[in-house]
Write a protein that holds these residues in place. Structure first.
Motif, PDB file in Angstrom:
ATOM      1  N   LEU A  83      18.168  -0.471  -5.716  1.00 22.10           N
ATOM      2  CA  LEU A  83      19.487  -1.007  -6.028  1.00 22.10           C
ATOM      3  C   LEU A  83      19.474  -1.953  -7.226  1.00 22.10           C
ATOM      4  O   LEU A  83      20.533  -2.420  -7.657  1.00 22.10           O
ATOM      5  CB  LEU A  83      20.074  -1.729  -4.807  1.00 22.10           C
ATOM      6  N   LEU A  84      18.292  -2.244  -7.761  1.00 22.07           N
ATOM      7  CA  LEU A  84      18.206  -3.021  -8.991  1.00 22.07           C
ATOM      8  C   LEU A  84      18.409  -2.146 -10.224  1.00 22.07           C
ATOM      9  O   LEU A  84      18.494  -2.667 -11.336  1.00 22.07           O
ATOM     10  CB  LEU A  84      16.848  -3.731  -9.084  1.00 22.07           C
ATOM     11  N   LEU A  85      18.469  -0.826 -10.024  1.00 20.56           N
ATOM     12  CA  LEU A  85      18.644   0.105 -11.135  1.00 20.56           C
ATOM     13  C   LEU A  85      20.130   0.280 -11.444  1.00 20.56           C
ATOM     14  O   LEU A  85      21.003   0.072 -10.598  1.00 20.56           O
ATOM     15  CB  LEU A  85      18.030   1.471 -10.797  1.00 20.56           C
ATOM     16  N   SER A  86      20.376   0.707 -12.655  1.00 17.52           N
ATOM     17  CA  SER A  86      21.742   1.095 -13.020  1.00 17.52           C
ATOM     18  C   SER A  86      21.996   2.522 -12.533  1.00 17.52           C
ATOM     19  O   SER A  86      21.044   3.273 -12.255  1.00 17.52           O
ATOM     20  CB  SER A  86      21.920   1.008 -14.533  1.00 17.52           C
ATOM     21  N   PRO A  87      23.242   2.943 -12.395  1.00 15.80           N
ATOM     22  CA  PRO A  87      23.512   4.324 -11.957  1.00 15.80           C
ATOM     23  C   PRO A  87      22.876   5.372 -12.865  1.00 15.80           C
ATOM     24  O   PRO A  87      22.405   6.404 -12.375  1.00 15.80           O
ATOM     25  CB  PRO A  87      25.042   4.404 -11.985  1.00 15.80           C
ATOM     26  N   GLN A  88      22.835   5.098 -14.154  1.00 14.59           N
ATOM     27  CA  GLN A  88      22.235   6.063 -15.063  1.00 14.59           C
ATOM     28  C   GLN A  88      20.732   6.161 -14.852  1.00 14.59           C
ATOM     29  O   GLN A  88      20.161   7.257 -14.837  1.00 14.59           O
ATOM     30  CB  GLN A  88      22.549   5.671 -16.514  1.00 14.59           C
ATOM     31  N   GLU A  89      20.050   5.017 -14.670  1.00 17.01           N
ATOM     32  CA  GLU A  89      18.605   5.022 -14.423  1.00 17.01           C
ATOM     33  C   GLU A  89      18.287   5.718 -13.105  1.00 17.01           C
ATOM     34  O   GLU A  89      17.298   6.446 -13.001  1.00 17.01           O
ATOM     35  CB  GLU A  89      18.080   3.587 -14.404  1.00 17.01           C
ATOM     36  N   PHE A  90      19.106   5.471 -12.096  1.00 13.69           N
ATOM     37  CA  PHE A  90      18.877   6.121 -10.801  1.00 13.69           C
ATOM     38  C   PHE A  90      19.074   7.628 -10.903  1.00 13.69           C
ATOM     39  O   PHE A  90      18.339   8.405 -10.285  1.00 13.69           O
ATOM     40  CB  PHE A  90      19.825   5.533  -9.758  1.00 13.69           C
ATOM     41  N   ALA A  91      20.059   8.064 -11.688  1.00  9.41           N
ATOM     42  CA  ALA A  91      20.327   9.492 -11.820  1.00  9.41           C
ATOM     43  C   ALA A  91      19.250  10.202 -12.620  1.00  9.41           C
ATOM     44  O   ALA A  91      18.957  11.378 -12.381  1.00  9.41           O
ATOM     45  CB  ALA A  91      21.691   9.706 -12.468  1.00  9.41           C
ATOM     46  N   GLU A  92      18.644   9.514 -13.556  1.00  4.65           N
ATOM     47  CA  GLU A  92      17.604  10.130 -14.375  1.00  4.65           C
ATOM     48  C   GLU A  92      16.237  10.105 -13.719  1.00  4.65           C
ATOM     49  O   GLU A  92      15.351  10.857 -14.127  1.00  4.65           O
ATOM     50  CB  GLU A  92      17.533   9.418 -15.723  1.00  4.65           C
ATOM     51  N   GLY A  93      16.017   9.237 -12.714  1.00  6.27           N
ATOM     52  CA  GLY A  93      14.696   9.106 -12.111  1.00  6.27           C
ATOM     53  C   GLY A  93      14.626   9.467 -10.643  1.00  6.27           C
ATOM     54  O   GLY A  93      14.348  10.618 -10.274  1.00  6.27           O
ATOM     55  N   PRO A  94      14.910   8.528  -9.733  1.00  4.81           N
ATOM     56  CA  PRO A  94      14.749   8.776  -8.286  1.00  4.81           C
ATOM     57  C   PRO A  94      15.565   9.934  -7.737  1.00  4.81           C
ATOM     58  O   PRO A  94      15.187  10.513  -6.712  1.00  4.81           O
ATOM     59  CB  PRO A  94      15.194   7.444  -7.667  1.00  4.81           C
TER      60      PRO A  94
END
Length: 435
Positions: free
Chosen positions: A294-305
């Motif tokens: 939850l420390l990630l931005s939505p874009q970072e979460f969508a590109e990684g996890p």
């Protein structure tokens, strides 16, 4: 007998280390395929060093005299360091593997002093090299988990009988006999002797490893040693608030790399269910101990996890909705099932970098004071080298300082001259002889 007196007694055995003729016990240490070492020692020296060795050489199940004691599960160089320690010589460590092997020997034979020697050497390597910190952290995990002090598994040793060998005559002295009596009862001694602080040095070393790992968090994620950790050690490293990585995505990728290696170690196929099983299931992955997603931005979460097999489809959607919030395009937010095992507070908890707080690990045997050692009594007199030490001299009193200052201020003409007085006495002596 206190720890310091035992240490001084052990140091008095130094002259016997090279006396091959008087040694009465022989060991064959190491694998039998031509790599085993032949090592010899005095039985009484071993008995004074370790209760486990005492049970091996003097207990009811001890080997007969003249027979060779085979030890196959220990590195020969590590056992040689144990013998050097028993005779009062500092162990010689050239590599990290030798120090770790000797640390294992120290715990196996209940030698707290040797454990501190190994920990002091490893501490110097740990504070500058994060790869060594990971390796040592993994190796010391077992020793720090021992809640109770280990006791020798061999039966209680009987009282020592008087030996007629040359080695026993060399070892026979009143102080050594008192040492043997103190080391009796099958190696069972008070907490101030054999068993005190067994594991304390390893606990300090493990703490210092975590300090180094925190300072090099980003570099640690790229090391191969991270993939060799067991699950408990891995979670102990990455779940702490002070493990302040710059990106949770890189941490999540490193965790996924560890899961792939764990599946290879378990000989399991590379599948999503096996990768999740390697971590203990979704409850561990979504608890915030792995990565704080939850420390990630939505874009970072969508590109990684989102693309990772460690998360199920429901978990990916639930976390993405939580990150995005109540936006119009998240129409399926109300349809998602609540996942009770997700720790939302922990997943959103920020990491805080901290300055290192290294604990001191000092050797206290060569030469020494009892600072940092099991013997912490201020009344106990520590052994020191035979040459005088300036620190041991008493400081001059105030009256002596004033007298010295008055003598320095006195003019040279008023100061007594030793040479003139000597000449006067010499002339008087000659006059008396010829009178």
């Amino acid at each position: 007998m206190g720890e310091c007196e035992l240490r001084a007694e052990r140091l008095s055995f130094q002259c016997l280390f090279q006396q091959e003729r008087s040694k009465d016990v022989e060991f064959e240490v190491g694998p039998p395929e031509g790599q085993a070492w032949r090592l010899t020692a005095h039985r009484r020296v071993l008995a004074a060093c370790s209760p486990v060795l005492r049970a091996m050489v003097f207990g009811p199940l001890a080997h007969k005299r003249g027979s060779t004691i085979e030890i196959r599960d220990i590195e020969p160089r590590a056992f040689d360091c144990l013998l050097r320690y028993a005779y009062g010589h500092p162990p010689q460590f050239q590599t990290l593997s030798t120090a770790l092997s000797t640390l294992h020997v120290a715990h196996k034979y209940l030698c707290p002093g040797l454990e501190w020697e190994c920990a002091a050497f490893l501490n110097e390597q740990v504070q500058t090299r994060p790869d060594c910190a990971l390796e040592v952290f993994q190796a010391t995990s077992f020793y720090c988990q021992m809640k109770e002090v280990l006791e020798p598994t061999a039966p209680p040793a009987e009282d020592l009988e008087a030996d007629e060998t040359e080695g026993s005559r060399l070892m026979d002295s009143p102080r050594r006999r008192s040492l043997m009596a103190t080391a009796g009862d099958g190696g069972r001694r008070s907490n101030s002797d054999w068993n005190v602080a067994m594991g304390e040095a390893s606990t300090r070393l493990r703490h210092n490893c975590l300090q180094t790992i925190d300072q090099h968090a980003n570099d640690v994620l790229a090391l191969e040693q991270l993939e060799d950790l067991d699950l408990e050690s891995l979670l102990a490293v990455i779940s702490r608030d002070s493990f302040a990585v710059t990106s949770e995505v890189s941490l999540f990728n490193a965790v996924e790399r560890w899961a792939e290696c764990e599946c290879k170690r378990r000989k399991l196929p590379h599948a999503a269910e096996h990768l999740q099983e390697a971590f203990g299931g979704s409850a561990v992955i979504c608890s915030g101990k792995v990565a704080r997603l939850l420390l990630l931005s939505p874009q970072e979460f969508a590109e990684g996890p989102v693309r990772s097999p460690l998360l199920t489809a429901e978990e990916q959607k639930t976390m993405l909705v939580r990150l995005v919030g109540n936006n119009p395009w998240t129409q399926d937010a109300a349809v998602l099932k609540p996942l009770d095992y997700i720790e939302w507070e922990q997943l959103a908890r920020p990491r805080v970098p901290c300055s290192p707080n290294y604990l001191p690990i000092k050797t206290h045997q060569y030469p020494g004071s009892c600072e940092g050692s099991p013997c912490k009594s201020s009344k106990s007199k520590c052994w020191r080298w035979w040459w005088p030490c300036r620190r041991n001299k008493q400081k001059p009193t105030k009256e002596a300082k004033k007298k010295r200052q008055q003598q320095d201020k006195q003019p040279k003409s008023e100061k007594p001259i030793c040479c003139s007085k000597t000449c006067d006495y010499f002339i008087i002596l000659i006059a008396c002889l010829f009178d």
